[in-house]
Design an enzyme around this catalytic site. Structure first.
Site, PDB file in Angstrom:
ATOM      1  N   LYS A 173     -14.323  -0.876   1.133  1.00  0.00           N
ATOM      2  CA  LYS A 173     -12.989  -0.743   1.719  1.00  0.00           C
ATOM      3  C   LYS A 173     -12.578   0.708   1.687  1.00  0.00           C
ATOM      4  O   LYS A 173     -12.739   1.368   0.663  1.00  0.00           O
ATOM      5  CB  LYS A 173     -11.985  -1.575   0.890  1.00  0.00           C
ATOM      6  CG  LYS A 173     -10.551  -1.469   1.341  1.00  0.00           C
ATOM      7  CD  LYS A 173     -10.216  -2.563   2.325  1.00  0.00           C
ATOM      8  CE  LYS A 173      -8.911  -2.317   3.066  1.00  0.00           C
ATOM      9  NZ  LYS A 173      -9.059  -1.354   4.185  1.00  0.00           N
ATOM     10  N   LYS A 199     -15.785   4.754   3.094  1.00  0.00           N
ATOM     11  CA  LYS A 199     -14.980   5.757   3.790  1.00  0.00           C
ATOM     12  C   LYS A 199     -15.695   6.176   5.050  1.00  0.00           C
ATOM     13  O   LYS A 199     -16.924   6.177   5.108  1.00  0.00           O
ATOM     14  CB  LYS A 199     -14.779   6.995   2.906  1.00  0.00           C
ATOM     15  CG  LYS A 199     -13.643   7.882   3.359  1.00  0.00           C
ATOM     16  CD  LYS A 199     -12.316   7.292   2.913  1.00  0.00           C
ATOM     17  CE  LYS A 199     -11.151   8.200   3.123  1.00  0.00           C
ATOM     18  NZ  LYS A 199     -10.031   7.811   2.260  1.00  0.00           N
ATOM     19  N   THR A 255       1.480   4.126   0.673  1.00  0.00           N
ATOM     20  CA  THR A 255       0.933   5.215  -0.138  1.00  0.00           C
ATOM     21  C   THR A 255       2.093   5.960  -0.809  1.00  0.00           C
ATOM     22  O   THR A 255       2.077   6.210  -2.021  1.00  0.00           O
ATOM     23  CB  THR A 255       0.086   6.176   0.724  1.00  0.00           C
ATOM     24  OG1 THR A 255      -0.860   5.396   1.447  1.00  0.00           O
ATOM     25  CG2 THR A 255      -0.644   7.197  -0.121  1.00  0.00           C
ATOM     26  N   ASN A 311       1.651  11.184   6.603  1.00  0.00           N
ATOM     27  CA  ASN A 311       2.126   9.840   6.230  1.00  0.00           C
ATOM     28  C   ASN A 311       2.647   9.816   4.796  1.00  0.00           C
ATOM     29  O   ASN A 311       3.774   9.388   4.539  1.00  0.00           O
ATOM     30  CB  ASN A 311       0.987   8.820   6.433  1.00  0.00           C
ATOM     31  CG  ASN A 311       1.331   7.448   5.866  1.00  0.00           C
ATOM     32  OD1 ASN A 311       1.211   7.225   4.664  1.00  0.00           O
ATOM     33  ND2 ASN A 311       1.782   6.542   6.707  1.00  0.00           N
ATOM     34  N   SER A 359      -3.198  -2.521   1.815  1.00  0.00           N
ATOM     35  CA  SER A 359      -4.276  -2.903   2.733  1.00  0.00           C
ATOM     36  C   SER A 359      -4.921  -4.209   2.282  1.00  0.00           C
ATOM     37  O   SER A 359      -5.250  -5.078   3.084  1.00  0.00           O
ATOM     38  CB  SER A 359      -5.358  -1.815   2.781  1.00  0.00           C
ATOM     39  OG  SER A 359      -5.027  -0.840   3.733  1.00  0.00           O
ATOM     40  N   LYS A 411     -10.391   3.684  -6.970  1.00  0.00           N
ATOM     41  CA  LYS A 411      -9.043   3.150  -6.716  1.00  0.00           C
ATOM     42  C   LYS A 411      -9.061   1.631  -6.812  1.00  0.00           C
ATOM     43  O   LYS A 411      -8.183   1.029  -7.433  1.00  0.00           O
ATOM     44  CB  LYS A 411      -8.555   3.552  -5.308  1.00  0.00           C
ATOM     45  CG  LYS A 411      -8.260   5.016  -5.146  1.00  0.00           C
ATOM     46  CD  LYS A 411      -7.638   5.302  -3.768  1.00  0.00           C
ATOM     47  CE  LYS A 411      -7.865   6.745  -3.380  1.00  0.00           C
ATOM     48  NZ  LYS A 411      -7.131   7.171  -2.186  1.00  0.00           N
TER      49      LYS A 411
HETATM   50  N1  GLU Z   1      -7.162   6.041   3.364  1.00  0.00           N
HETATM   51  C1  GLU Z   1      -6.376   5.488   2.315  1.00  0.00           C
HETATM   52  C2  GLU Z   1      -6.895   5.960   0.963  1.00  0.00           C
HETATM   53  O1  GLU Z   1      -7.517   6.988   0.862  1.00  0.00           O
HETATM   54  C3  GLU Z   1      -6.215   3.970   2.415  1.00  0.00           C
HETATM   55  C4  GLU Z   1      -7.475   3.165   2.424  1.00  0.00           C
HETATM   56  C5  GLU Z   1      -7.248   1.699   2.729  1.00  0.00           C
HETATM   57  O2  GLU Z   1      -6.120   1.299   2.977  1.00  0.00           O
HETATM   58  O3  GLU Z   1      -8.243   0.959   2.717  1.00  0.00           O
HETATM   59  O4  GLU Z   1      -6.654   5.373  -0.063  1.00  0.00           O
END
Ligand code: GLU
Length: 410
Positions: A66, A102, A186, A217, A344, A90
């Site tokens: 994810k 990613k 976020t 954002n 998410s 995370k």
């Molecule tokens: N791009 C965001 C991050 O770096 C969100 C990733 C997501 O929602 O899966 O955490």
């Protein structure tokens, strides 16, 4: 040291502290899989331009990969790899049933038309479609991507698979199965971390001076939340410069005038540089822009008592050490910016069950998850007398290591 090498250094230390053997580090130091793709796009002038993109899947022992997709001219393979490792961490910190992934495309969306962006987004999904999907790897927005881009990508994936697949991607518009609260998630997560950190340091948010680097954002919504909480946002910035007012900036006005890439300082003459912004007198500093902003060069000049990383990788390892030695509380990216992936996950759950929650429900759940995550990391840092980055890595890597062991991989 590049981002990948510095994250490997901390992963190694975290695994050693947890008592894992070298083989676990060998497994987790690099992504399991990285796909490089070339994406031909017909530009508006009729010519074909070929873009390079990546999708990195760090680990899928706990569950599907994810993580977001970044559109930026400075994307590199190593950066995408490091970002996918951070997504695994995370997921571990907020205890989601995911591994990290990613994606990135080397491009400058600020110089592309709406239709060119659509063709690029669809082309990327066609190129990576074999390795992604609602139970394999679920993308989301990141730097310079948004809900419209997620919508095109979801539509392309659904066409390829020939069934509606809202669970393929998160950060979608509400009309296409997006979740309430995802857009601001976020920033909400960072706000919760700031509040928790301030409590531990005896700082009142009301009247506290806050500096936010970046007005995308995370940075823009965060400035708004801080302003609404009664803090004084004295500095903000974008890629072109920074604004400073010791009496507090007019955040609502700035939000109103920013463009979709978070650019706003071009409208002003009396700007300062990003470098000056980071060294301003303040109580709380939030780097919410790009990597490597606080380094051994400027870490001695940071005036804040608390630094909360809303961006991925804004502080180098040397700078982390300097800030910690100076008694500054550093809340690391893998904890502070985990609100986005948390909501998410809520979006994906709602898509899977076909039943949608109210904004209050989402925020309430996010609040509980992040307060617990903060406490876990903070108390581990206190009891082991380590900085919060290492503590966050220890919490983040633990479940993934356990899952890899139970699967018999190590
Ligand atoms: N791009 C965001 C991050 O770096 C969100 C990733 C997501 O929602 O899966 O955490």
């Amino acid at each position: 040291m590049n981002l990948l090498h510095s994250t490997q250094t901390v992963i190694k230390e975290a695994l050693e502290k947890l008592g894992y053997q070298e083989a676990m580090y060998e497994l987790l130091k690099e992504p399991l899989r990285v796909l490089t793709v070339r994406i031909p796009v017909r530009m508006d002038n009729g010519e074909v331009k070929v873009f390079t993109g990546y999708r990195s899947q760090h680990n899928d022992a706990v569950g599907p990969a994810k993580g977001g997709i970044r559109f930026h001219p400075e994307v590199t393979e190593d950066e995408v790899k490091a970002l996918s490792i951070w997504m695994s961490l995370k997921a571990g910190i907020v205890d989601l049933p995911y591994g990290g992934g990613k994606g990135g495309i080397i491009c400058d969306p600020r110089e592309m038309s709406f239709r060119e962006l659509e063709r690029l987004s669809r082309g990327y999904v066609r190129a990576i479609s074999q390795i992604v999907g609602p139970t394999k790897d679920i993308p989301a927005p990141d730097v310079f991507t948004n809900s419209q881009i997620m919508a095109w990508m979801m539509d392309e994936y659904s066409r390829i698979r020939e069934f509606d697949s809202p669970g393929f991607i998160t950060g979608k518009p509400i009309a296409l199965g997006g979740s309430h609260g995802r857009e601001t998630a976020t920033a909400k997560g960072v706000t919760i971390c700031i509040r928790e950190a301030a409590k531990r340091r005896g700082i009142q948010l009301e009247g506290a001076r806050v500096v936010v680097q970046g007005f995308g954002n995370a940075g823009s919504y965060l400035s708004k939340f801080m302003h609404d909480a009664g803090a004084k946002v004295v500095g903000i910035s974008d890629a072109y410069g920074a604004l400073y007012d010791p009496n507090g900036l007019d955040i609502d006005y700035l939000l109103d005038r920013r463009d979709s890439f978070g650019t706003v300082t071009k409208l002003f003459n009396n700007t300062i540089s990003n470098k000056e912004l980071l060294e301003l007198e303040c109580d709380i500093l939030v780097p919410a822009a790009i990597e490597n902003q606080i380094t051994a060069e400027n870490a001695h000049n940071i005036k804040a008592q608390i630094v909360v990383e809303a961006a991925n990788g804004p502080t180098t390892l040397e700078a982390t050490k300097i800030l910690t030695e100076r008694g500054i509380l550093l809340v690391p990216d893998v904890l502070a910016s985990s609100g986005g992936v948390t909501v998410s996950y809520f979006e994906w759950v709602q898509n899977n069950q076909g039943y949608y929650w109210s904004e209050e429900e989402v925020i309430d759940k996010l609040e509980k998850v992040l307060v617990k995550a903060f406490e876990n990391v903070y108390s581990l840092a206190q009891t082991r007398r380590i900085d919060m980055r290492l503590a966050a890595y220890m919490v983040g890597v633990r479940k993934m290591a356990e899952a890899s062991r139970f699967r018999g991989w190590v």
